[in-house]
Design an enzyme around this catalytic site. Structure first.
Site, mmCIF file in Angstrom:
data_model
loop_
_atom_site.group_PDB
_atom_site.id
_atom_site.type_symbol
_atom_site.label_atom_id
_atom_site.label_comp_id
_atom_site.label_asym_id
_atom_site.label_seq_id
_atom_site.Cartn_x
_atom_site.Cartn_y
_atom_site.Cartn_z
ATOM 1 N N ASP A 41 0.831 -1.205 0.000
ATOM 2 C CA ASP A 41 0.000 0.000 0.000
ATOM 3 C C ASP A 41 0.871 1.262 0.000
ATOM 4 O O ASP A 41 0.351 2.381 -0.030
ATOM 5 C CB ASP A 41 -1.012 -0.010 1.155
ATOM 6 C CG ASP A 41 -0.356 -0.033 2.517
ATOM 7 O OD1 ASP A 41 0.885 -0.167 2.593
ATOM 8 O OD2 ASP A 41 -1.085 0.075 3.528
ATOM 9 N N SER A 42 2.206 1.074 -0.039
ATOM 10 C CA SER A 42 3.091 2.217 -0.315
ATOM 11 C C SER A 42 2.790 2.751 -1.718
ATOM 12 O O SER A 42 3.288 3.802 -2.111
ATOM 13 C CB SER A 42 4.565 1.823 -0.181
ATOM 14 O OG SER A 42 4.866 0.713 -0.994
ATOM 15 N N ASP A 80 -1.081 -6.136 -0.171
ATOM 16 C CA ASP A 80 -1.423 -5.502 1.102
ATOM 17 C C ASP A 80 -2.922 -5.276 1.238
ATOM 18 O O ASP A 80 -3.579 -4.804 0.294
ATOM 19 C CB ASP A 80 -0.758 -4.118 1.183
ATOM 20 C CG ASP A 80 0.500 -4.124 2.018
ATOM 21 O OD1 ASP A 80 0.717 -5.084 2.791
ATOM 22 O OD2 ASP A 80 1.275 -3.162 1.905
ATOM 23 N N LYS A 110 -1.131 -9.406 2.981
ATOM 24 C CA LYS A 110 -0.367 -8.936 4.139
ATOM 25 C C LYS A 110 -1.208 -7.940 4.909
ATOM 26 O O LYS A 110 -1.948 -7.150 4.306
ATOM 27 C CB LYS A 110 0.946 -8.282 3.686
ATOM 28 C CG LYS A 110 1.735 -7.650 4.840
ATOM 29 C CD LYS A 110 3.156 -7.315 4.450
ATOM 30 C CE LYS A 110 3.349 -5.995 3.774
ATOM 31 N NZ LYS A 110 2.871 -4.794 4.490
ATOM 32 N N GLU A 112 -1.136 -5.377 8.708
ATOM 33 C CA GLU A 112 -0.285 -4.814 9.753
ATOM 34 C C GLU A 112 -0.867 -5.096 11.128
ATOM 35 O O GLU A 112 -2.085 -5.115 11.312
ATOM 36 C CB GLU A 112 -0.177 -3.288 9.562
ATOM 37 C CG GLU A 112 0.487 -2.895 8.257
ATOM 38 C CD GLU A 112 0.646 -1.386 8.089
ATOM 39 O OE1 GLU A 112 0.319 -0.611 9.023
ATOM 40 O OE2 GLU A 112 1.111 -0.978 7.008
ATOM 41 N N GLU A 178 9.567 -3.906 10.195
ATOM 42 C CA GLU A 178 9.929 -2.597 9.628
ATOM 43 C C GLU A 178 10.489 -1.675 10.698
ATOM 44 O O GLU A 178 9.896 -1.513 11.777
ATOM 45 C CB GLU A 178 8.692 -1.955 8.956
ATOM 46 C CG GLU A 178 9.018 -0.583 8.374
ATOM 47 C CD GLU A 178 8.018 -0.048 7.368
ATOM 48 O OE1 GLU A 178 7.080 -0.787 6.987
ATOM 49 O OE2 GLU A 178 8.182 1.115 6.952
HETATM 50 O O1 KIV Z 1 3.680 -1.116 1.390
HETATM 51 C C1 KIV Z 1 4.835 -1.556 1.360
HETATM 52 O O2 KIV Z 1 5.615 -1.333 0.410
HETATM 53 C C2 KIV Z 1 5.276 -2.365 2.494
HETATM 54 C C3 KIV Z 1 6.723 -2.719 2.558
HETATM 55 C C4 KIV Z 1 7.506 -1.540 2.957
HETATM 56 C C5 KIV Z 1 6.968 -3.877 3.452
HETATM 57 O O3 KIV Z 1 4.497 -2.692 3.337
#
Ligand code: KIV
Length: 261
Positions: A41-42, A80, A110, A112, A178
């Site tokens: 989600d980056s 994510d 994934k 959090e 992280e």
């Molecule tokens: O969103 C992302 O790119 C991430 C990584 C930094 C692990 O969660």
């Protein structure tokens, strides 16, 4: 790459993974032989010009995961779950994880968080959805924790150790660590049977992850975190290419006869 083979990377030579966002970046990373690609989600900060990951939606994630999936032949593709897609209820979490698998063609999701996520993870895993955990600095909690290294204080370090063990028990196949001190990340890694993937967590994790655009030198260099190493200056190379293109168009040397039907 299967989950089983990915899990077997635990304790082998450290492996590299990367966050990708579309077919092009996924295809390049897949051809480089990386075992796991994450549609993170980056996406929000990196591609969509947002201030944080908090405004990324399920529709954004499904759209970009499906694009990435079209570029993947061998890697495990993880997507994510964005902010508030798994926190409201287990039913919603399961439905949203299912969308990333069914519509996005991800192999796994994934999310959090630590001990608060156990029943949600359990529900997904029991329904056939592989889950990756993410602890330490969790960007979806930026309003609470900021972008600050986690686990420097002994109490917080202990919380993270417990979170990692609890997530493993809940059935995650891997955990992202992280922005935490390297000795803590190594301790956590050594305490688990599943691979850890570090970002800003030192060399003691089983694997590392970086964001494609950061690694390639496409991100704004003024805002790069300390843990990023750009392996290419792609933005500079692209700018130079565009200037050359503009010049050749301006002088009439492009398109030449070889580019003309
Ligand atoms: O969103 C992302 O790119 C991430 C990584 C930094 C692990 O969660």
């Amino acid at each position: 790459m299967t989950l089983k083979r990915f899990r077997a990377l635990k304790g082998s030579a450290p492996f590299a993974t990367v966050t990708v966002f579309d077919t092009t970046s996924a295809r390049i990373a897949d051809r480089a032989g990386l075992p796991l690609l994450l549609v993170g989600d980056s996406l929000g900060n990196t591609i969509l010009g947002m201030d944080s990951t908090l405004t990324v939606t399920m529709d954004h994630m499904v759209h970009h995961t499906a694009a990435a999936a079209r570029g993947v032949e061998q890697a495990l593709l993880v997507a994510d779950l964005p902010f508030l897609s798994y926190q409201i209820s287990e039913e919603e979490a399961l439905r949203n994880a299912g969308r990333l698998i069914q519509e996005g063609h991800a192999d796994a999701v994934k999310l959090e968080g630590g001990r608060d996520r156990v029943s949600t993870i359990d529900r997904m895993v029991r329904n056939g959805i592989p889950v990756m955990g993410h602890i330490g600095l969790t960007p979806q909690s930026v309003k609470q924790m900021g972008y600050t290294v986690q686990g420097r204080q002994p109490e917080r370090a202990e919380e993270l150790r417990q979170d990692a063990l609890t997530l493993q028990e809940a059935g995650v196949f891997s955990i992202v660590l992280e922005a935490c001190p390297p000795d803590l990340a190594k301790d956590i890694t050594d305490s688990l049977d599943i691979p850890t993937v570090g970002i800003g967590a030192g060399a003691g994790c089983d694997g590392q992850i970086l964001v494609f655009n950061d690694l390639m030198g496409l991100s704004d260099t003024n805002s790069l975190p300390k843990f990023v190493k750009p392996y290419l200056q792609a933005a500079e190379l692209m700018e130079a290419a565009l200037k050359q293109y503009a010049e050749e168009v301006g002088t009439g040397s492009f398109p030449g006869p070889e580019h003309t039907y």
